[in-house]
Design a protein around this motif. Structure first.
Motif, mmCIF file in Angstrom:
data_model
loop_
_atom_site.group_PDB
_atom_site.id
_atom_site.type_symbol
_atom_site.label_atom_id
_atom_site.label_comp_id
_atom_site.label_asym_id
_atom_site.label_seq_id
_atom_site.Cartn_x
_atom_site.Cartn_y
_atom_site.Cartn_z
ATOM 1 N N LEU A 33 2.516 19.592 -61.324
ATOM 2 C CA LEU A 33 3.885 19.275 -61.701
ATOM 3 C C LEU A 33 4.518 18.478 -60.569
ATOM 4 N N VAL A 34 5.122 17.339 -60.898
ATOM 5 C CA VAL A 34 5.810 16.540 -59.880
ATOM 6 C C VAL A 34 7.265 16.356 -60.287
ATOM 7 N N PRO A 35 8.196 16.385 -59.317
ATOM 8 C CA PRO A 35 9.618 16.294 -59.652
ATOM 9 C C PRO A 35 10.047 14.912 -60.106
ATOM 10 N N GLU A 36 9.331 13.885 -59.673
ATOM 11 C CA GLU A 36 9.679 12.521 -60.070
ATOM 12 C C GLU A 36 8.486 11.848 -60.749
ATOM 13 N N THR A 37 7.741 11.022 -60.010
ATOM 14 C CA THR A 37 6.657 10.263 -60.622
ATOM 15 C C THR A 37 5.433 10.238 -59.721
ATOM 16 N N ASN A 69 11.883 18.809 -63.004
ATOM 17 C CA ASN A 69 12.883 19.116 -61.991
ATOM 18 C C ASN A 69 13.931 20.131 -62.435
ATOM 19 N N SER A 70 13.541 21.016 -63.333
ATOM 20 C CA SER A 70 14.395 22.155 -63.673
ATOM 21 C C SER A 70 13.491 23.322 -64.039
ATOM 22 N N GLU A 71 14.013 24.532 -63.925
ATOM 23 C CA GLU A 71 13.196 25.707 -64.223
ATOM 24 C C GLU A 71 12.805 25.751 -65.695
ATOM 25 N N VAL A 72 13.673 25.260 -66.570
ATOM 26 C CA VAL A 72 13.349 25.227 -68.003
ATOM 27 C C VAL A 72 12.146 24.317 -68.247
ATOM 28 N N ASP A 73 12.152 23.128 -67.640
ATOM 29 C CA ASP A 73 11.033 22.204 -67.793
ATOM 30 C C ASP A 73 9.743 22.819 -67.257
ATOM 31 N N VAL A 74 9.850 23.475 -66.104
ATOM 32 C CA VAL A 74 8.671 24.076 -65.481
ATOM 33 C C VAL A 74 8.111 25.190 -66.351
ATOM 34 N N GLU A 75 8.978 26.032 -66.914
ATOM 35 C CA GLU A 75 8.510 27.120 -67.775
ATOM 36 C C GLU A 75 7.760 26.579 -68.992
ATOM 37 N N ARG A 76 8.283 25.505 -69.577
ATOM 38 C CA ARG A 76 7.616 24.909 -70.743
ATOM 39 C C ARG A 76 6.262 24.327 -70.352
ATOM 40 N N ALA A 77 6.226 23.669 -69.212
ATOM 41 C CA ALA A 77 4.975 23.056 -68.766
ATOM 42 C C ALA A 77 3.922 24.118 -68.463
ATOM 43 N N VAL A 78 4.336 25.200 -67.791
ATOM 44 C CA VAL A 78 3.398 26.275 -67.465
ATOM 45 C C VAL A 78 2.854 26.899 -68.742
ATOM 46 N N SER A 94 9.163 21.597 -52.703
ATOM 47 C CA SER A 94 9.696 22.887 -52.258
ATOM 48 C C SER A 94 10.428 23.623 -53.373
ATOM 49 N N GLU A 95 11.002 22.879 -54.326
ATOM 50 C CA GLU A 95 11.778 23.507 -55.388
ATOM 51 C C GLU A 95 10.938 24.419 -56.283
ATOM 52 N N TYR A 96 9.633 24.163 -56.326
ATOM 53 C CA TYR A 96 8.772 24.935 -57.222
ATOM 54 C C TYR A 96 8.513 26.357 -56.716
ATOM 55 N N ALA A 97 8.698 26.610 -55.444
ATOM 56 C CA ALA A 97 8.432 27.950 -54.907
ATOM 57 C C ALA A 97 9.264 29.001 -55.629
ATOM 58 N N GLU A 98 10.563 28.749 -55.767
ATOM 59 C CA GLU A 98 11.433 29.720 -56.424
ATOM 60 C C GLU A 98 11.135 29.804 -57.921
ATOM 61 N N TYR A 99 10.880 28.662 -58.554
ATOM 62 C CA TYR A 99 10.511 28.680 -59.974
ATOM 63 C C TYR A 99 9.274 29.547 -60.194
ATOM 64 N N PHE A 100 8.271 29.345 -59.340
ATOM 65 C CA PHE A 100 7.012 30.080 -59.487
ATOM 66 C C PHE A 100 7.195 31.569 -59.186
#
Length: 315
Positions: A33-37, A69-78, A94-100
């Motif tokens: 997962l990447v926050p940009e490109t 780049n949001s927890e909702v997006d990350v949850e869907r991707a996971v 670094s933002e992914y640490a808290e999401y994970f």
């Protein structure tokens, strides 16, 4: 017509060959997962190259998603990755640490890896580059090559350890050096970064260290227009101009990803926060400009080897 960001968010791209994977160990499939490109030629591109290395060396299917780049997006991707059979996920920031930390309990069969964060769950790991020495050696080169004894750091955030390292390295090389430090407050705010570097150039700074992967390329191009120098950041940026880029402070993310995949495959990947430095062969200085003397390069190589052996920086 969907815009290109919409397409990126909707598309899960399969990079590996279809069919059963052939990893001989614990590793099954890998997600990124990447926050940009992945096409920024710096941080995102490095992560993507690491993913491709894993695909090649372990013969596993790999997937990636951009603009996460949001927890909702990350949850869907996971959730999508889990359905694909992915059991190792890299969050490239670094933002992914808290999401994970928040979602890892739902997926005990998956190990989650992030960068520069605080991994708290049993199946999470955070990778941290010990960037102080990297910045220190970059500062030494900058101070040595500055004709006006004025160098500048254009950082994203105050917490970056390479910033203090750069200052200390510049002072170690030449105590007469004046170091200007400015903060963009964002990894990707190119407009503000260019405004700040213009101010530095107006004040006769002649070596700039743009320590932000989202804005360092345009900053180096601006520095080049003014005929002064830069220190590259994250990747070897000598291709932006060998008469401009004196050297680069490189974080070899692709090699670290491969190392982490191997540890996971062998059942040896630790949870928690892991740190890596020159001694781990994932941080280095890049190609030197031909303007830097061979004598000074030899001196730098000796300092770096001593640091790798003893952990001691020059005084």
């Amino acid at each position: 017509m969907l815009n290109r960001f919409g397409i990126i968010l909707l598309c899960l791209l399969l990079l590996g060959a279809c069919g059963e994977t052939k990893s001989s160990g614990k590793l099954q499939k890998v997600g990124l997962l990447v926050p940009e490109t992945i096409n920024d030629q710096v941080w995102g591109t490095k992560g993507f190259k690491g993913l491709l290395k894993i695909q090649t060396n372990f013969n596993v299917d790999v997937f990636y998603k951009e603009r996460m780049n949001s927890e909702v997006d990350v949850e869907r991707a996971v959730e999508e990755f889990d359905q694909k059979g992915v059991n190792l996920i890299f969050g490239h920031g670094s933002e992914y640490a808290e999401y994970f930390n928040n979602i890892s309990k739902k997926y005990p069969q998956i190990h989650f890896v992030s960068f520069n964060g605080d991994a708290k769950a049993p199946n999470t790991t955070s990778l941290n580059f010990k960037a102080h020495a990297m910045g220190f050696f970059g500062g030494m080169v900058a101070a040595h090559m500055s004709k006006r004894h004025k160098v500048g750091v254009l950082a994203a955030y105050e917490w970056q350890p390479e910033i203090e390292g750069f200052y200390q390295g510049a002072m170690a090389e030449n105590k007469q050096t004046n170091v200007t430090i400015e903060y963009v407050g964002n990894w990707d705010d190119e407009k503000k970064a260019l405004q700040l570097v213009n101010h530095m150039l107006e004040n006769e700074v002649d070596v700039v260290y743009p320590a932000g992967d989202g804005f360092n390329v345009p900053v180096i191009e601006k520095v080049k227009e003014h005929g002064v120098y830069a220190i590259g950041y994250v990747s070897d940026q000598s291709d932006l101009g060998e008469s401009t880029v004196l050297t680069s402070t490189i974080q070899q993310v692709d090699s670290l990803y491969e190392k982490i995949a191997e540890q996971y495959n062998d059942g040896n990947l630790k949870s928690g926060n892991l740190s890596f430095d020159f001694q781990d062969n994932v941080i280095s200085l890049g190609k030197y400009s031909p303007l830097v003397s061979k004598e000074f390069i030899g001196k730098m190589n000796m300092h770096i080897e001593k640091y790798k052996e003893t952990g001691m920086l020059p005084k």
